[in-house]
Design an enzyme around this catalytic site. Sequence first.
Site, PDB file in Angstrom:
ATOM      1  CE  LYS A 172      14.038 -39.366  32.899  1.00  0.00           C
ATOM      2  NZ  LYS A 172      12.744 -39.280  33.578  1.00  0.00           N
TER       3      LYS A 172
HETATM    4  C1  E4P Z   1       9.921 -38.173  31.794  1.00  0.00           C
HETATM    5  O1  E4P Z   1      10.834 -38.921  31.854  1.00  0.00           O
HETATM    6  C2  E4P Z   1       9.578 -37.188  32.827  1.00  0.00           C
HETATM    7  O2  E4P Z   1       9.752 -37.836  34.048  1.00  0.00           O
HETATM    8  C3  E4P Z   1       8.154 -36.728  32.767  1.00  0.00           C
HETATM    9  O3  E4P Z   1       7.548 -37.107  31.554  1.00  0.00           O
HETATM   10  C4  E4P Z   1       7.947 -35.294  33.118  1.00  0.00           C
HETATM   11  O4  E4P Z   1       6.586 -34.980  32.997  1.00  0.00           O
HETATM   12  P1  E4P Z   1       5.944 -33.648  33.606  1.00  0.00           P
HETATM   13  O5  E4P Z   1       6.402 -32.485  32.786  1.00  0.00           O
HETATM   14  O6  E4P Z   1       4.464 -33.863  33.493  1.00  0.00           O
HETATM   15  O7  E4P Z   1       6.418 -33.568  35.030  1.00  0.00           O
END
Ligand code: E4P
Length: 214
Positions: A83
């Site tokens: 990522k």
């Molecule tokens: C995705 O990869 C992110 O880690 C995640 O969906 C972020 O979500 P949030 O905005 O609820 O923290």
Amino acid sequence: MIFFLDTGIVEEIRTASEWGIVDGVTTNPSLIAKTGRSQRDVIKEITTIIDGPISAEVLSMDVKGMLREAEELASIHPNVVIKLPMTEQGISACKILAGQKIKTNVTLCFSPVQALLAAKAQATYISPFVGRLDDVSQDGIGLIREIRAIFDNYGFETQILAASIRHPMHVRDCALAGADVGTMPFSVMKSLYRHPLTDKGLTQFLEDFNKAKK
Ligand code: E4P
């Protein structure tokens, strides 16, 4: 639609994996921090539970550091997806990793042109954050729709991984908008099963059956 669980908590992953609908896992530094464990340990354990893509995020801001971290993370298991942040450096690293056949997930996407950049760098996934856009009165689902249209216009293979999903309506709307993947917290995935009429109907069926037996 592919379903990923958005968590670093292995107990949640174990429970949800038994439901038979979890295709992969996404994590981020905040989710890993909540576990109180090292990223390596958490990701390694997840690979023993889920046989599918598992996103692990780099923390470096420079390309060299990102590639070094990517190499370490990719060595944990072939299912690990790197990522990367939606920055010039993240996109450069993405293109280099694509050339090495390492899977990538470009995160923190909030605009269609950011998604276009990730697709041009041959990202495996682009993660538009639906809930965080809604939080600031912008149209999270609209972003998914626009990215879908752009990717279809040009036949980009990058998969749209709808992230920051907060409730079942987000899941429905992302599916309608053509997201390839939805990643969601354990609580949201569990709530997809629930409908008051299902509970009511089930209670009624069992009551009727038991009455007839007497
Ligand atoms: C995705 O990869 C992110 O880690 C995640 O969906 C972020 O979500 P949030 O905005 O609820 O923290």
